[in-house]
Design a protein around this motif. Structure first.
Motif, PDB file in Angstrom:
ATOM      1  N   UNK A  40      42.489  36.383  46.547  1.00 34.34           N
ATOM      2  CA  UNK A  40      41.475  36.455  45.489  1.00 34.34           C
ATOM      3  C   UNK A  40      41.837  37.586  44.525  1.00 34.34           C
ATOM      4  N   UNK A  41      41.697  37.352  43.225  1.00 34.88           N
ATOM      5  CA  UNK A  41      42.113  38.379  42.250  1.00 34.88           C
ATOM      6  C   UNK A  41      41.215  39.605  42.258  1.00 34.88           C
ATOM      7  N   UNK A  42      41.856  40.767  42.043  1.00 30.71           N
ATOM      8  CA  UNK A  42      41.146  42.029  41.899  1.00 30.71           C
ATOM      9  C   UNK A  42      41.740  42.776  40.705  1.00 30.71           C
ATOM     10  N   UNK A  43      40.954  43.625  40.029  1.00 34.42           N
ATOM     11  CA  UNK A  43      41.474  44.362  38.871  1.00 34.42           C
ATOM     12  C   UNK A  43      42.554  45.355  39.289  1.00 34.42           C
ATOM     13  N   UNK A  44      43.634  45.378  38.517  1.00 29.80           N
ATOM     14  CA  UNK A  44      44.763  46.270  38.809  1.00 29.80           C
ATOM     15  C   UNK A  44      45.330  46.002  40.205  1.00 29.80           C
ATOM     16  N   UNK A  45      45.041  44.834  40.755  1.00 30.11           N
ATOM     17  CA  UNK A  45      45.426  44.493  42.132  1.00 30.11           C
ATOM     18  C   UNK A  45      44.994  45.587  43.109  1.00 30.11           C
ATOM     19  N   UNK A  46      43.773  46.139  42.874  1.00 31.06           N
ATOM     20  CA  UNK A  46      43.365  47.290  43.692  1.00 31.06           C
ATOM     21  C   UNK A  46      42.779  46.903  45.054  1.00 31.06           C
ATOM     22  N   UNK A 116      39.173  53.657  31.818  1.00 30.99           N
ATOM     23  CA  UNK A 116      38.431  52.511  32.342  1.00 30.99           C
ATOM     24  C   UNK A 116      37.464  52.893  33.465  1.00 30.99           C
ATOM     25  N   UNK A 117      37.233  54.185  33.641  1.00 28.22           N
ATOM     26  CA  UNK A 117      36.481  54.660  34.809  1.00 28.22           C
ATOM     27  C   UNK A 117      35.111  54.011  34.933  1.00 28.22           C
ATOM     28  N   UNK A 118      34.450  53.792  33.815  1.00 26.51           N
ATOM     29  CA  UNK A 118      33.103  53.223  33.864  1.00 26.51           C
ATOM     30  C   UNK A 118      33.087  51.765  34.298  1.00 26.51           C
ATOM     31  N   UNK A 119      34.255  51.131  34.340  1.00 27.18           N
ATOM     32  CA  UNK A 119      34.323  49.706  34.639  1.00 27.18           C
ATOM     33  C   UNK A 119      34.621  49.370  36.088  1.00 27.18           C
ATOM     34  N   UNK A 120      35.202  50.302  36.827  1.00 29.60           N
ATOM     35  CA  UNK A 120      35.729  49.934  38.145  1.00 29.60           C
ATOM     36  C   UNK A 120      34.650  49.515  39.145  1.00 29.60           C
ATOM     37  N   UNK A 121      33.479  50.087  39.055  1.00 26.10           N
ATOM     38  CA  UNK A 121      32.402  49.657  39.944  1.00 26.10           C
ATOM     39  C   UNK A 121      32.007  48.208  39.648  1.00 26.10           C
ATOM     40  N   UNK A 122      31.846  47.890  38.358  1.00 22.40           N
ATOM     41  CA  UNK A 122      31.540  46.504  37.971  1.00 22.40           C
ATOM     42  C   UNK A 122      32.666  45.568  38.383  1.00 22.40           C
ATOM     43  N   UNK A 123      33.887  46.005  38.156  1.00 14.39           N
ATOM     44  CA  UNK A 123      35.028  45.148  38.493  1.00 14.39           C
ATOM     45  C   UNK A 123      35.122  44.900  39.996  1.00 14.39           C
ATOM     46  N   UNK A 124      34.723  45.881  40.800  1.00 13.77           N
ATOM     47  CA  UNK A 124      34.759  45.664  42.253  1.00 13.77           C
ATOM     48  C   UNK A 124      33.742  44.594  42.661  1.00 13.77           C
ATOM     49  N   UNK A 125      32.599  44.541  41.942  1.00 15.19           N
ATOM     50  CA  UNK A 125      31.615  43.495  42.202  1.00 15.19           C
ATOM     51  C   UNK A 125      32.156  42.132  41.802  1.00 15.19           C
ATOM     52  N   UNK A 126      32.883  42.095  40.699  1.00  9.31           N
ATOM     53  CA  UNK A 126      33.507  40.835  40.291  1.00  9.31           C
ATOM     54  C   UNK A 126      34.558  40.401  41.313  1.00  9.31           C
ATOM     55  N   UNK A 127      35.288  41.355  41.852  1.00 10.33           N
ATOM     56  CA  UNK A 127      36.266  41.046  42.898  1.00 10.33           C
ATOM     57  C   UNK A 127      35.562  40.502  44.136  1.00 10.33           C
ATOM     58  N   UNK A 128      34.390  41.076  44.457  1.00 12.04           N
ATOM     59  CA  UNK A 128      33.607  40.548  45.574  1.00 12.04           C
ATOM     60  C   UNK A 128      33.252  39.081  45.329  1.00 12.04           C
TER      61      UNK A 128
END
Length: 200
Positions: A40-46, A116-128
């Motif tokens: 499943x895709x994650x931002x920055x492949x994190x 991009x610091x303000x985005x990583x929490x949102x992006x982790x939810x999208x990864x979920x």
């Protein structure tokens, strides 16, 4: 247009009447779940999504925790008995995936990429969402029903103690799964004109 993926998506529904009459082994199911989360895709492949896959007594223990914890949340004994019926339906399933986010990885990305610091929490939810949808759809493809629950955060500490969850794993959802004992009902959709715009 090819629509195999669309057909799989249509087959993924919230199934609440679940049982334990599955033909696959726990190892086969666990491997399927793990592979779907890995791809499943994650931002920055994190790769912030974590999972604990429960079968047998461990699966039942989770839903006993939920049932016990909710007793102090509902307003009356009558309401609790109705709630307990729902929880027992989840407990009757074959297993559960608990989905977590590794907040240490989220924080590390915030520090490493301040723009991009303000985005990583949102992006982790999208990864979920990506991981949960992939797992759910793949289970459906194999004839296994599931439904997604969110008893976090009220069970977080109890789950952490019961299953030795690392402090940096934040519980996000619980997907119980099993044999389909009764199908889902019809699905209603809002009007496309209120939902989509196609600009050419």
């Amino acid at each position: 247009m090819k629509e195999q993926f669309l057909d799989l998506s249509k087959n993924r529904r919230s199934i609440y009447a679940l049982g334990r009459n599955v033909s696959q082994s726990p190892d086969e199911i666990a491997n399927l779940i793990q592979e779907n989360i890995k791809w499943a895709p994650t931002p920055f492949n994190n790769q912030t999504t974590r999972a604990i896959i429960l079968f047998g007594e461990n699966h039942e223990k989770l839903w006993d925790i939920v049932a016990d914890r909710l007793k102090s949340e509902v307003p009356s004994e009558e309401a609790y008995q109705k709630t307990l019926q729902k929880i027992n339906a989840f407990k009757a399933a074959f297993g559960t995936v608990m989905f977590f986010t590794d907040v240490d990885v989220v924080k590390a990305n915030e520090d490493a990429f301040p723009l991009y610091a303000d985005n990583f929490s949102d992006w982790s939810e999208q990864a979920q969402g990506n991981a949960q949808y992939a797992v759910w759809t793949s289970l459906a493809e194999n004839g296994i029903g599931a439904n997604l629950q969110h008893y976090n955060p009220i069970i977080d500490d109890l789950v952490k103690d019961a299953f030795n969850v690392p402090d940096n794993w934040k519980l996000r959802a619980q997907l119980d799964f099993g044999s389909i004992e009764a199908g889902a009902g019809d699905k209603d959709f809002m009007d496309d004109a209120d939902r989509f715009r196609v600009l050419k």
